[in-house]
Design an enzyme around this catalytic site. Structure first.
Site, PDB file in Angstrom:
ATOM      1  N   GLU A  20      16.098  -0.706  10.978  1.00  0.00           N
ATOM      2  CA  GLU A  20      16.199   1.401  11.159  1.00  0.00           C
ATOM      3  C   GLU A  20      16.899   1.324   9.902  1.00  0.00           C
ATOM      4  OE1 GLU A  20      15.917   1.527  14.074  1.00  0.00           O
ATOM      5  OE2 GLU A  20      17.318   0.505  15.200  1.00  0.00           O
ATOM      6  N   HIS A  21      16.080   2.636  10.488  1.00  0.00           N
ATOM      7  CA  HIS A  21      16.039   3.314   9.434  1.00  0.00           C
ATOM      8  C   HIS A  21      15.278   3.241   7.705  1.00  0.00           C
ATOM      9  CE1 HIS A  21      17.724   7.263  10.879  1.00  0.00           C
ATOM     10  NE2 HIS A  21      18.204   6.638  11.812  1.00  0.00           N
ATOM     11  N   ILE A  22      14.293   2.108   7.835  1.00  0.00           N
ATOM     12  CA  ILE A  22      13.904   1.914   7.104  1.00  0.00           C
ATOM     13  C   ILE A  22      12.505   2.160   7.040  1.00  0.00           C
ATOM     14  CG2 ILE A  22      16.032   0.617   5.901  1.00  0.00           C
ATOM     15  CD1 ILE A  22      14.083  -2.095   6.687  1.00  0.00           C
ATOM     16  N   GLY A 108      15.457  10.507  26.043  1.00  0.00           N
ATOM     17  CA  GLY A 108      16.312  10.603  25.048  1.00  0.00           C
ATOM     18  C   GLY A 108      17.362   8.986  25.226  1.00  0.00           C
ATOM     19  N   LEU A 111      14.403   4.782  22.997  1.00  0.00           N
ATOM     20  CA  LEU A 111      13.637   3.354  23.334  1.00  0.00           C
ATOM     21  C   LEU A 111      12.164   4.733  22.724  1.00  0.00           C
ATOM     22  CD1 LEU A 111      15.022   2.028  26.863  1.00  0.00           C
ATOM     23  CD2 LEU A 111      15.351   1.326  24.316  1.00  0.00           C
ATOM     24  N   ASP A 158       7.268   3.151  15.915  1.00  0.00           N
ATOM     25  CA  ASP A 158       7.436   3.956  17.554  1.00  0.00           C
ATOM     26  C   ASP A 158       6.664   3.975  17.907  1.00  0.00           C
ATOM     27  OD1 ASP A 158      10.460   3.905  16.836  1.00  0.00           O
ATOM     28  OD2 ASP A 158      10.529   5.702  17.514  1.00  0.00           O
ATOM     29  N   TYR A 208      18.362  13.765  11.761  1.00  0.00           N
ATOM     30  CA  TYR A 208      17.514  12.501  11.094  1.00  0.00           C
ATOM     31  C   TYR A 208      16.212  12.689  10.054  1.00  0.00           C
ATOM     32  CZ  TYR A 208      13.013   8.880  11.777  1.00  0.00           C
ATOM     33  OH  TYR A 208      12.602   8.787  11.075  1.00  0.00           O
TER      34      TYR A 208
END
Ligand code: GLA
Length: 373
Positions: A20-22, A108, A111, A158, A208
């Protein structure tokens, strides 16, 4: 619906097991496409316009194909206009059509409803134009739409998962090279449970973009000392040598990136070896780092992950997606699923007042195209 339109084109929402967040730091991530999706029903209309309508809204919106750039910030239709424009800019012909959108990905929720809308819009337009499209090219155009039209400076995870996902497969996606390896998701006697904390989130209003800017700044500083292309190139050993070159809180952000990249490598090993207890521990560690080092969780996601982690039949749980709201993913013994859900629901409600929601999802294909007539 089926007899009124020419094609039914869907693109999937996604979960992310870990990583996550990479993605925007060139790391490898482990998402999978899910059965919640956005479907675009489309037919040619012989005009120079895209007429949009929705299953959930009374509104109708018309987009002129020659003026797509003028529709930025539309209340409804912004994603579709941006997606069509980016596809057009990539050199593809956009044809006049009626497009009816039906989205089953909760908005929101973390997903990736937005990626599902963007990717299905482009895939539908390309299908109507008679193109034999490339899914990766669609994902890249959809990512541009998210960045330029929705204002979220996102990575590729995503849109890639939404376009290229495969049934029953996790995707080990190297976000630096876009090489993707499909892995069987053998979870033995366990099931993945997706839980919404019900605190709505909006990535554009969240921190973000701020986090992404912090990692860009860290990369620029570290490149003065080490030869790297992206933060994901730094090994944990190298980071311990150079971390003091960074001030807080940026040092903690990079700590997360470096460790999360390592956790993805360990998770893939655990998954291949069927070591689910190990995978669960890595999920817990990922959450802790997203909470303490990266600071993208918030009270609700922390309470939800903690409630799940307290259940004896839960092997691990963590927040998923951009954060600040949305969903967690938990690895739970299938035999204890009902008990787990009751337990988490109550503990979380007592703690926060929010009523958690659980989704049953299957791991599914990304883009699917069905000819209707
Ligand atoms: C959002 C973004 C992705 C990724 C995740 C965090 O979902 O769209 O690109 O950065 O957050 O892993």
């Amino acid at each position: 619906m089926n007899d009124k339109y020419d094609f039914k084109v869907s693109a999937a929402g996604r979960i992310n097991l870990i990583g996550e967040h990479i993605d925007y730091c060139g790391g490898s991530v482990l998402p999978a496409a899910i059965s919640l999706k956005n479907t675009a029903y489309v037919r040619l209309n012989g005009t120079n316009c895209i007429n949009l309508s929705w299953s959930t809204l009374p509104d109708r919106v018309t987009l002129e194909i020659d003026k797509l750039e003028s529709y930025k910030n539309l209340k409804y239709g912004n994603y579709q206009a941006g997606s069509a424009l980016m596809w057009q800019r990539a050199g593809h012909k956009i044809v006049g059509c009626d497009m009816f959108m039906d989205c089953t990905v909760p908005f929101g929720s973390g997903l990736s409803s937005s990626a599902a809308i963007e990717v299905s819009t482009i895939a539908a337009l390309a299908t109507l134009a008679g193109e034999n499209f490339d899914k990766v090219e669609i994902a890249l155009a959809a990512q541009k739409a998210e960045i330029e039209f929705a204002g979220v400076n996102c990575g590729i995870m995503d849109q890639y998962a939404s376009a290229c996902g495969k049934k029953d497969r996790a995707m080990l996606l190297d976000c630096n090279t876009l090489h993707c390896e499909y892995l069987p998701l053998n979870l033995g006697d366990c099931t993945l449970v997706i839980t919404n904390c019900k605190k709505p989130h909006s990535l554009v209003e969240s921190k973000y973009n701020e986090r992404r800017a912090e990692t860009d700044e860290a990369l620029a500083i570290l490149r003065k000392y080490i030869s790297i292309n992206c933060l994901a190139d730094i090994t944990p050993q190298k980071f311990s040598e150079y971390s003091l070159m960074l001030d807080m809180p940026i040092r903690r952000r990079v700590r997360h990136v470096v460790d999360e990249c390592e956790r993805v490598r360990q998770s893939v090993k655990a998954l291949r070896a069927g070591k689910l207890e190990m995978l669960g521990l890595l999920l817990n560690k990922s959450h802790e780092s997203l909470s303490k080092n990266y600071e993208v969780t918030g009270r609700e996601l922390d309470a939800l992950a903690f409630a799940a982690q307290c259940h004896p039949l839960c092997l691990g749980s963590r927040m998923m997606g951009g954060g600040f709201g949305g969903c967690t993913v938990s690895l739970v013994k299938t035999s204890g699923l009902d008990d787990f859900k009751h337990y988490v629901y109550e503990k979380y409600e007592n703690e926060t007042g929010y009523k958690a929601e659980f989704y049953d999802v299957a791991i599914s294909d990304g883009i699917t195209v069905e000819k209707l007539r």
